[in-house]
Design a protein around this motif. Structure first.
Motif, PDB file in Angstrom:
ATOM      1  N   ARG A 101     -14.544  18.794  -2.469  1.00  0.00           N
ATOM      2  CA  ARG A 101     -14.711  18.131  -1.169  1.00  0.00           C
ATOM      3  C   ARG A 101     -13.411  18.151  -0.375  1.00  0.00           C
ATOM      4  O   ARG A 101     -13.400  18.410   0.833  1.00  0.00           O
ATOM      5  CB  ARG A 101     -15.167  16.686  -1.406  1.00  0.00           C
ATOM      6  CG  ARG A 101     -15.342  15.858  -0.141  1.00  0.00           C
ATOM      7  CD  ARG A 101     -16.488  16.369   0.730  1.00  0.00           C
ATOM      8  NE  ARG A 101     -16.706  15.487   1.856  1.00  0.00           N
ATOM      9  CZ  ARG A 101     -17.561  14.484   1.862  1.00  0.00           C
ATOM     10  NH1 ARG A 101     -18.272  14.220   0.763  1.00  0.00           N
ATOM     11  NH2 ARG A 101     -17.720  13.736   2.917  1.00  0.00           N
ATOM     12  N   VAL A 102     -12.293  17.881  -1.042  1.00  0.00           N
ATOM     13  CA  VAL A 102     -10.999  17.872  -0.353  1.00  0.00           C
ATOM     14  C   VAL A 102     -10.651  19.265   0.154  1.00  0.00           C
ATOM     15  O   VAL A 102     -10.210  19.445   1.292  1.00  0.00           O
ATOM     16  CB  VAL A 102      -9.894  17.345  -1.299  1.00  0.00           C
ATOM     17  CG1 VAL A 102      -8.522  17.521  -0.665  1.00  0.00           C
ATOM     18  CG2 VAL A 102     -10.133  15.884  -1.636  1.00  0.00           C
ATOM     19  N   ARG A 103     -10.865  20.271  -0.686  1.00  0.00           N
ATOM     20  CA  ARG A 103     -10.509  21.639  -0.307  1.00  0.00           C
ATOM     21  C   ARG A 103     -11.362  22.149   0.856  1.00  0.00           C
ATOM     22  O   ARG A 103     -10.896  22.961   1.660  1.00  0.00           O
ATOM     23  CB  ARG A 103     -10.675  22.564  -1.508  1.00  0.00           C
ATOM     24  CG  ARG A 103      -9.605  22.386  -2.566  1.00  0.00           C
ATOM     25  CD  ARG A 103      -9.913  23.197  -3.802  1.00  0.00           C
ATOM     26  NE  ARG A 103      -8.852  23.108  -4.795  1.00  0.00           N
ATOM     27  CZ  ARG A 103      -8.951  23.564  -6.034  1.00  0.00           C
ATOM     28  NH1 ARG A 103     -10.077  24.132  -6.439  1.00  0.00           N
ATOM     29  NH2 ARG A 103      -7.941  23.442  -6.868  1.00  0.00           N
ATOM     30  N   SER A 104     -12.599  21.694   0.917  1.00  0.00           N
ATOM     31  CA  SER A 104     -13.499  22.189   1.962  1.00  0.00           C
ATOM     32  C   SER A 104     -13.384  21.398   3.258  1.00  0.00           C
ATOM     33  O   SER A 104     -14.037  21.719   4.242  1.00  0.00           O
ATOM     34  CB  SER A 104     -14.946  22.141   1.465  1.00  0.00           C
ATOM     35  OG  SER A 104     -15.330  20.807   1.154  1.00  0.00           O
ATOM     36  N   SER A 105     -12.568  20.353   3.257  1.00  0.00           N
ATOM     37  CA  SER A 105     -12.389  19.544   4.458  1.00  0.00           C
ATOM     38  C   SER A 105     -11.347  20.181   5.364  1.00  0.00           C
ATOM     39  O   SER A 105     -10.568  21.037   4.960  1.00  0.00           O
ATOM     40  CB  SER A 105     -11.959  18.125   4.086  1.00  0.00           C
ATOM     41  OG  SER A 105     -12.925  17.504   3.268  1.00  0.00           O
ATOM     42  N   GLY A 106     -11.331  19.725   6.590  1.00  0.00           N
ATOM     43  CA  GLY A 106     -10.355  20.220   7.552  1.00  0.00           C
ATOM     44  C   GLY A 106      -9.015  19.547   7.358  1.00  0.00           C
ATOM     45  O   GLY A 106      -8.757  18.912   6.328  1.00  0.00           O
ATOM     46  N   PRO A 107      -8.130  19.645   8.353  1.00  0.00           N
ATOM     47  CA  PRO A 107      -6.780  19.083   8.224  1.00  0.00           C
ATOM     48  C   PRO A 107      -6.762  17.553   8.205  1.00  0.00           C
ATOM     49  O   PRO A 107      -5.796  16.949   7.766  1.00  0.00           O
ATOM     50  CB  PRO A 107      -6.059  19.619   9.467  1.00  0.00           C
ATOM     51  CG  PRO A 107      -7.156  19.907  10.447  1.00  0.00           C
ATOM     52  CD  PRO A 107      -8.322  20.361   9.632  1.00  0.00           C
TER      53      PRO A 107
END
Length: 427
Positions: A101-107
């Motif tokens: 989830r963190v990796r696929s989120s934006g900045p």
């Protein structure tokens, strides 16, 4: 100004004991904190009695030491170290989902909601709830349940009784939140696993359901287990305690390049492979990580409420004042964690205060006063439930995020974020 800052100011101007109501005093000395929380001489106040489910007490609501010991006999084992370690495979699965989830989120990442879901999964083992809407329903009910407890504790009894009779939907929704929690717990109890499951599939409720007293061969009554399960559910669903801990610890790391660099170096030295989610044994070898967590929980203790106890019938002397039996006496962590004599420069985030060097090796250490006045989630002797899982959750997240990516606020020198904080501006 934090809500309990005036208490610190009162203690500075009036001393370590302050009368805050007609029959209630607040204390802030090491000796008083040790005295009122070290055993069962000072019983819980009536405030706790509203936190029953199905008319049955649990280990949070009861003030009866024998009943408390009875419940802990079968409800505490799931939280022992050896049983928590058994849950590591499930924890890794949950943390892998979180990493994705963190990796696929934006900045920009909305950490409060995300950490809340992570904390709930870590506590209960409901991996499917990480993405589901069930948590939102539970969270709404915990808010309403807390409203109910405020009403029952602070309104005259007859006024509360009249309110429960009114056919007003918002009020009915508040008063029915407790029974709904009991229904959630009953459903969980029904679905909880059997002894045939492998260790990594077992969760807290499975352990409760399958507990057998090794001495008597008996299991606790089903209705009492369900009531205790409702109490656990109440704790973890409304426990923004872990969420607050995670958010503020990450925030403190983000605004301190020195802390960030030291922590990352310690993580990389102990666990070189950034793709690995460490287990309990690996994490024990990173004292600086433990110090960061302890300092974060000291400065931003999530459980800051007054922990009320009642002076025994014979009365007691505190700070030279005789308090008659029945007087409510309490301390709270925000003030205790800011005792200048115990924690020099208490508002400064300084993980090193928890470390000492022995034979050239760094280790976590605390003196007697630090140990006595450090209770971020509850009283020093009774915060085992909240104490263990947040540490495990923060450990895992710290390795995954800071060992692999680096901290965005530090990397981008986003000082505006660092100065504002996760919940607004802090002076």
């Amino acid at each position: 100004m934090p809500i309990f800052q005036p208490m610190i100011n009162f203690c500075k101007s009036h001393g370590p004991i302050v009368r805050i109501a007609a029959n209630k005093v607040a204390v802030n000395s090491v000796r008083d904190i040790q005295e009122i929380y070290k055993g069962h001489t000072y019983r819980k106040s009536d405030w706790y009695k509203g936190f029953t489910f199905g008319g049955l007490h649990n280990n949070f609501s009861t003030d009866d030491p024998k009943f408390h010991a009875f419940v802990n006999k079968w409800s505490a084992p799931p939280f022992r170290k050896e049983n928590l370690i058994k849950g590591e495979p499930a924890a890794r699965r949950i943390l892998n989902q979180f990493t994705h989830r963190v990796r696929s989120s934006g900045p920009i990442l909305e950490t409060v909601g995300l950490f809340r879901l992570l904390a709930l999964d870590m506590y209960v083992g409901w991996e499917q709830l990480f993405w589901a809407a069930t948590f939102d329903r539970l969270k709404r009910d915990i808010d309403k349940f807390m409203m109910d407890k405020q009403l029952v504790n602070y309104l005259p009894g007859f006024v509360y009784w009249i309110l429960t009779l009114l056919p007003i939907k918002p009020l009915r929704d508040i008063f029915e939140s407790g029974p709904r929690f009991l229904k959630y717990a009953a459903a969980l109890y029904s679905d909880a696993g059997s002894e045939e499951e492998t260790d990594d599939q077992l969760n807290i409720l499975s352990n409760l359901k399958n507990f057998v007293d090794p001495k008597t061969g008996e299991s606790p009554p089903e209705n009492l287990v369900i009531s205790q399960a409702a109490a656990f559910l109440f704790a973890v669903t409304g426990a923004d305690t872990t969420t607050v801990s995670l958010v503020y610890i990450i925030w403190e790391i983000s605004r301190s390049p020195t802390v960030y660099a030291t922590l990352r170096k310690a993580l990389e030295e102990t666990i070189p492979d950034s793709a690995v989610i460490p287990g309990a044994q690996e994490l024990k070898d990173i004292p600086y990580l433990a110090a960061v967590i302890k300092e974060g929980l000291r400065v931003w203790a999530p459980g800051q409420s007054l922990l009320e106890r009642v002076v025994p019938a014979v009365g007691a002397v505190h700070e030279g004042y005789f308090l008659p039996g029945g007087t409510v006496i309490a301390a709270q962590s925000w003030s205790a964690h800011r005792r200048q004599a115990t924690f020099p420069d208490p508002d400064v985030f300084r993980p090193e205060r928890w470390l000492k060097e022995t034979n050239g090796k760094q280790e976590v250490a605390e003196d007697a006063d630090m140990a006595a006045t450090y209770y971020p989630f509850g009283t020093p002797s009774h915060f085992w439930l909240a104490h263990r899982d947040p540490h495990r959750t923060v450990y895992g997240y710290g390795r995954m995020n800071y060992g692999h990516y680096g901290c965005p606020a530090v990397r981008n020198r986003n000082r505006k974020l660092a100065s504002r904080g996760p919940y607004g501006t802090h002076q």
